[in-house]
Every structure is written in C-alpha cells, then in structure tokens.
Design a protein around this motif. Sequence first.
Motif, mmCIF file in Angstrom:
data_model
loop_
_atom_site.group_PDB
_atom_site.id
_atom_site.type_symbol
_atom_site.label_atom_id
_atom_site.label_comp_id
_atom_site.label_asym_id
_atom_site.label_seq_id
_atom_site.Cartn_x
_atom_site.Cartn_y
_atom_site.Cartn_z
ATOM 1 N N ALA A 106 53.579 44.814 86.236
ATOM 2 C CA ALA A 106 54.360 44.127 85.205
ATOM 3 C C ALA A 106 54.237 42.603 85.335
ATOM 4 C CB ALA A 106 55.820 44.557 85.304
ATOM 5 N N ILE A 107 54.260 42.096 86.566
ATOM 6 C CA ILE A 107 54.176 40.640 86.732
ATOM 7 C C ILE A 107 52.773 40.139 86.386
ATOM 8 C CG2 ILE A 107 54.272 38.777 88.473
ATOM 9 C CD1 ILE A 107 56.736 40.340 89.655
ATOM 10 N N ALA A 108 51.746 40.904 86.767
ATOM 11 C CA ALA A 108 50.385 40.501 86.410
ATOM 12 C C ALA A 108 50.207 40.483 84.879
ATOM 13 C CB ALA A 108 49.375 41.446 87.053
ATOM 14 N N VAL A 115 61.145 47.288 95.106
ATOM 15 C CA VAL A 115 62.564 47.259 94.763
ATOM 16 C C VAL A 115 62.705 47.063 93.254
ATOM 17 C CG1 VAL A 115 64.804 46.200 95.263
ATOM 18 C CG2 VAL A 115 63.054 46.308 97.037
ATOM 19 N N THR A 116 62.764 48.200 92.527
ATOM 20 C CA THR A 116 62.719 48.111 91.074
ATOM 21 C C THR A 116 64.099 48.158 90.422
ATOM 22 O OG1 THR A 116 62.315 50.483 91.047
ATOM 23 C CG2 THR A 116 60.390 49.074 90.893
ATOM 24 N N THR A 117 65.141 48.081 91.271
ATOM 25 C CA THR A 117 66.503 47.961 90.711
ATOM 26 C C THR A 117 67.148 46.709 91.261
ATOM 27 O OG1 THR A 117 67.314 49.289 92.550
ATOM 28 C CG2 THR A 117 66.869 50.452 90.488
ATOM 29 N N GLN A 118 68.123 46.173 90.497
ATOM 30 C CA GLN A 118 68.761 44.928 90.941
ATOM 31 C C GLN A 118 70.016 45.189 91.743
ATOM 32 O OE1 GLN A 118 68.615 42.858 87.033
ATOM 33 N NE2 GLN A 118 68.116 41.086 88.282
ATOM 34 N N THR A 153 55.760 24.451 86.103
ATOM 35 C CA THR A 153 54.895 25.597 86.358
ATOM 36 C C THR A 153 55.669 26.514 87.303
ATOM 37 O OG1 THR A 153 52.831 24.373 86.092
ATOM 38 C CG2 THR A 153 52.732 26.382 87.414
ATOM 39 N N ALA A 154 55.961 27.727 86.846
ATOM 40 C CA ALA A 154 56.715 28.681 87.675
ATOM 41 C C ALA A 154 55.725 29.692 88.243
ATOM 42 C CB ALA A 154 57.775 29.379 86.827
ATOM 43 N N VAL A 155 55.683 29.787 89.566
ATOM 44 C CA VAL A 155 54.718 30.666 90.229
ATOM 45 C C VAL A 155 55.462 31.871 90.814
ATOM 46 C CG1 VAL A 155 52.905 30.840 91.975
ATOM 47 C CG2 VAL A 155 53.279 28.657 90.783
ATOM 48 N N PHE A 156 55.129 33.052 90.325
ATOM 49 C CA PHE A 156 55.802 34.288 90.732
ATOM 50 C C PHE A 156 54.953 35.006 91.770
ATOM 51 C CE2 PHE A 156 57.394 32.890 86.800
ATOM 52 C CZ PHE A 156 58.762 33.112 86.912
ATOM 53 N N VAL A 157 55.533 35.170 92.964
ATOM 54 C CA VAL A 157 54.785 35.765 94.065
ATOM 55 C C VAL A 157 55.347 37.154 94.336
ATOM 56 C CG1 VAL A 157 53.962 35.408 96.422
ATOM 57 C CG2 VAL A 157 54.561 33.426 95.007
ATOM 58 N N SER A 158 54.493 38.166 94.245
ATOM 59 C CA SER A 158 54.967 39.546 94.450
ATOM 60 C C SER A 158 53.813 40.465 94.810
ATOM 61 C CB SER A 158 55.638 40.042 93.163
ATOM 62 O OG SER A 158 55.966 41.406 93.266
ATOM 63 N N GLN A 159 53.925 41.139 95.917
ATOM 64 C CA GLN A 159 52.900 42.098 96.326
ATOM 65 C C GLN A 159 52.804 43.213 95.282
ATOM 66 O OE1 GLN A 159 50.970 45.372 97.437
ATOM 67 N NE2 GLN A 159 53.179 45.621 97.570
ATOM 68 N N SER A 160 53.932 43.852 94.995
ATOM 69 C CA SER A 160 53.920 45.015 94.097
ATOM 70 C C SER A 160 53.739 44.610 92.638
ATOM 71 C CB SER A 160 55.237 45.785 94.225
ATOM 72 O OG SER A 160 56.316 44.960 93.823
ATOM 73 N N GLY A 161 54.227 43.427 92.307
ATOM 74 C CA GLY A 161 54.219 43.002 90.909
ATOM 75 C C GLY A 161 55.278 43.697 90.076
ATOM 76 N N GLU A 162 56.182 44.430 90.741
ATOM 77 C CA GLU A 162 57.181 45.228 90.013
ATOM 78 C C GLU A 162 58.616 44.934 90.468
ATOM 79 O OE1 GLU A 162 56.313 47.042 87.504
ATOM 80 O OE2 GLU A 162 54.171 47.394 87.821
ATOM 81 N N THR A 163 58.813 44.024 91.392
ATOM 82 C CA THR A 163 60.154 43.751 91.916
ATOM 83 C C THR A 163 61.091 43.299 90.791
ATOM 84 O OG1 THR A 163 59.227 43.209 94.056
ATOM 85 C CG2 THR A 163 61.419 42.324 93.596
#
Length: 371
Positions: free
Chosen positions: A141-143, A368-371, A104-114
Amino acid sequence: NKGNYEHYMQKEIHEQPESLTTTMRGRLIRGGSSKSKTVLLGGLKDHLKTIRRSRRIVFIGCGTSYNAALAARPILEELSGIPVTMEVASDLLDRQGPIYREDTAVFVSQSGETADTLHALEYALENGALCVGITNTVGSAIARNTHCGVHINAGCEIGVASTKAYTSQIVVMAMLALAIGDDTSSSLGRRESIIDGLFDLPNKVREVLKLDQEMKDLAKLLIAEQSLLVFGRGYNYATALEGALKVKEVALMHSEGIIAGEMKHGPLALVDENLPIVVIATHDACFSKQQSVIQQLHARKGRLIVMCSKGDSAAVCPGGSCRVIEVPQVEDCLQPVINVVPLQLLAYHLTVLRGYNVDQPRNLAKSVTTQ
Ligand code: UD1
Ligand code: F6R
C-alpha cells in the motif's frame, strides 16, 4: 526455507552481507573517468529537483523503520543542507502535526502495510507534501500510494524482529542523501568516500558477523538480568534505540536505548555495580565525548560493555576493567550498519538461552495493520 539455520531471525542476521549487496545492486556507479562515482536511484531520478527545493524533509515510520531513519538523519542533513525532522507515525496523527506543500515526507516501512504509517501517508497527501516511500514490499500500500520511492530489495523478511531490513533501509537512505547532494561540488570528496564505503560494506558486515560466538558468550552472562541499558550518540543514537528494541521485543528483557548526552539528566541515577550497560563508542567525531561518558559510568562502578573500533580497546577501557566488543571501522555515517549487528546477535542468543520464541515474539505481529 531456513537453510542451515534454526530460526529465520538468525538466518536474516547472517544473510546481511548478501541482502546489502542486493540493495545496492545497479545503484552505485563507479567507473568512467569524468563523473566517476555516483548513485542512481531509478525511482527518484525524476523527483530529485523537487526534493532539493523542499523546505524540510520529514521522516515518518514506526519501530525499527523509525530507528533506521534516525540513523540516516545526520548524513541526510549534512549532504542535503535541508532541515530533517522525525515523526513517529502515530504521534504525527495524534497531534495532527503540521505538514506543508513545501515538505518532502519520507515514509519508511519494511512491510509497506503498517496502519499508522499508511494513515500518516494519507494525511501528508491531503496536505500536499511530496510523498516518498522506502519499502521492502513491491506492490504494498505504501509503495503504491507514494508519489515515488525506493524499494530496499532486502528480500523477504520472515522473523517478526526486523534485522536485515533495518540495515538495508539505512543504506538506501544514505544513498538518498548522496543522490540529493549530487549537485553540490563542495561535498564531492565526502560523497566519494561514502560510495567507496558502501562498496566495501558487505565485507565489513561479514567481518562483524564473526562476533557471533562472542555475543553468545555475552548472552550467557546476561541471561538472568532484569534490564539492559544501551548508550549511544550521534550516528549511533539510533543504534542504541534499535539494540534495545531488539532485546526487549525478542528476549523479553527490559532494555532502554539512551542518548548519551542525556546521561546526567536522569539515567545516571540508575547506575550501580549490578545493572549491565552497553556503551557504543566507535571512532567518530563524538569519540572523546563518549570516552568521558565511559569514565563517569566507570566512576560509579557501572558494569560496562563497550563497543569500540578495532584497536581502541585500551582507549575506551583503561586498565581492562570492562568487557569490550571490537568492531571494524567504516565511514562514520555507515557505522550504524556495522554496530547494530552484534546487538542483533546478542538479542538472538539471549532469546534462545532464555527459551523464548525467536521468530514470533509474544503478543507481536510482523505487520501491524490495525491502529
Ligand atoms: C526498477 C525495477 C527493477 C529493475 C530496475 C532496472 C520494479 C519494482 N523495479 O528498479 O526490477 O531491475 O528498475 O532499472 O519494477 N516506488 C514508489 N514508492 C515506494 C517504492 C517505489 O512509488 O515506496 C516507485 C518508484 O518511484 C519507481 C518504482 O516504484 O517508480 C520502482 O522503484 P524501484 O524498484 O526502487 O526502482 P528501480 O531501482 O529503478
Ligand atoms: C521491530 C519491528 C517493528 C517494525 C514496525 C514497523 O523489530 O519489526 O518495530 O519495525 O512495526 O513495521 P514496518 O517497517 O513494516 O512498517
């Protein structure tokens, strides 16, 4: 709208009693006689069985969101009995680290766009893991791309430095641990204490916010320093990392969070009578170990600022030789929510006193939407 506050960061720090209340609204159930105290996470209820069957839970995030997951890791391990591992999103991608169908991979992100977190999500989806999101932004995007998840409902966060999202993320992950452990009768008492602790948490945060002036006074003392170390362990290892991250990103002062158990493996060499060191030593199972860390730092004439539970001043600082920050004590796994608040306030006041931009630190972007 900043209301009566000068900066969004200040507003967002001070609104944490309310944001935490919203995070928990409708999700904590205390009442009825048979099954008295439980949590209900609407977004996960159909997936809990799959999560419980997974071989491993992997937390993936960046920056403050990573730190929040680190703070929740011990309680998730305890209540789920499932191994929990941590991944900085960019590092997982750099290594192309193993992610399996049974994870189970849990993705944690305030913006959901990192960008890094989002790419790690695509990678985990390709590898067949169950992907769970913990995000603040509905429709992000993450949601959208996770199989299921939980919105933290902390309200819009505008200051670039994440504050209220951090505490809400920890609370959601503690609730996740409760939900996963819900089928285990042996931990019932423990779970009920945590639920009681959650109900009372906004009040305790209100109490710790009263340290505002004390943190401003401390910031005045530290204004011209080059560096600040923060020592923590156990539940509060994450607090040390997060406190240091806040100080470096907004106050533009070098700061490092250090896991106290590593002290003798290098950091001790830095200690002298000049370098200020915050030691987090609130009361939990690691307390006596932290007391001995304090003694050893003291023996090297370290300039100590000790955070302890109310009433523990004498126990952490014999002879009154260090500065003490007393905070209210809560259930051990929720203590990181309390302990980060004085450090957020310290970072805020340091920034204002040093004359830097609080809400938009140099070189940083909110999302932070760029890598
Ligand atoms: C939902 C409603 C809320 C309503 C409540 C009443 C939404 C956004 N939420 O909240 O307004 O008051 O029911 O019962 O309409 N999800 C992901 N990934 C994420 C986050 C969420 O897939 O990163 C999914 C969840 O699995 C769920 C949905 O989005 O299907 C909504 O999640 P959440 O808002 O946490 O659910 P509830 O708390 O039930
Ligand atoms: C620090 C901070 C950053 C973010 C990181 C991840 O205060 O805000 O470290 O936490 O960029 O952002 P999200 O949570 O939006 O994925």
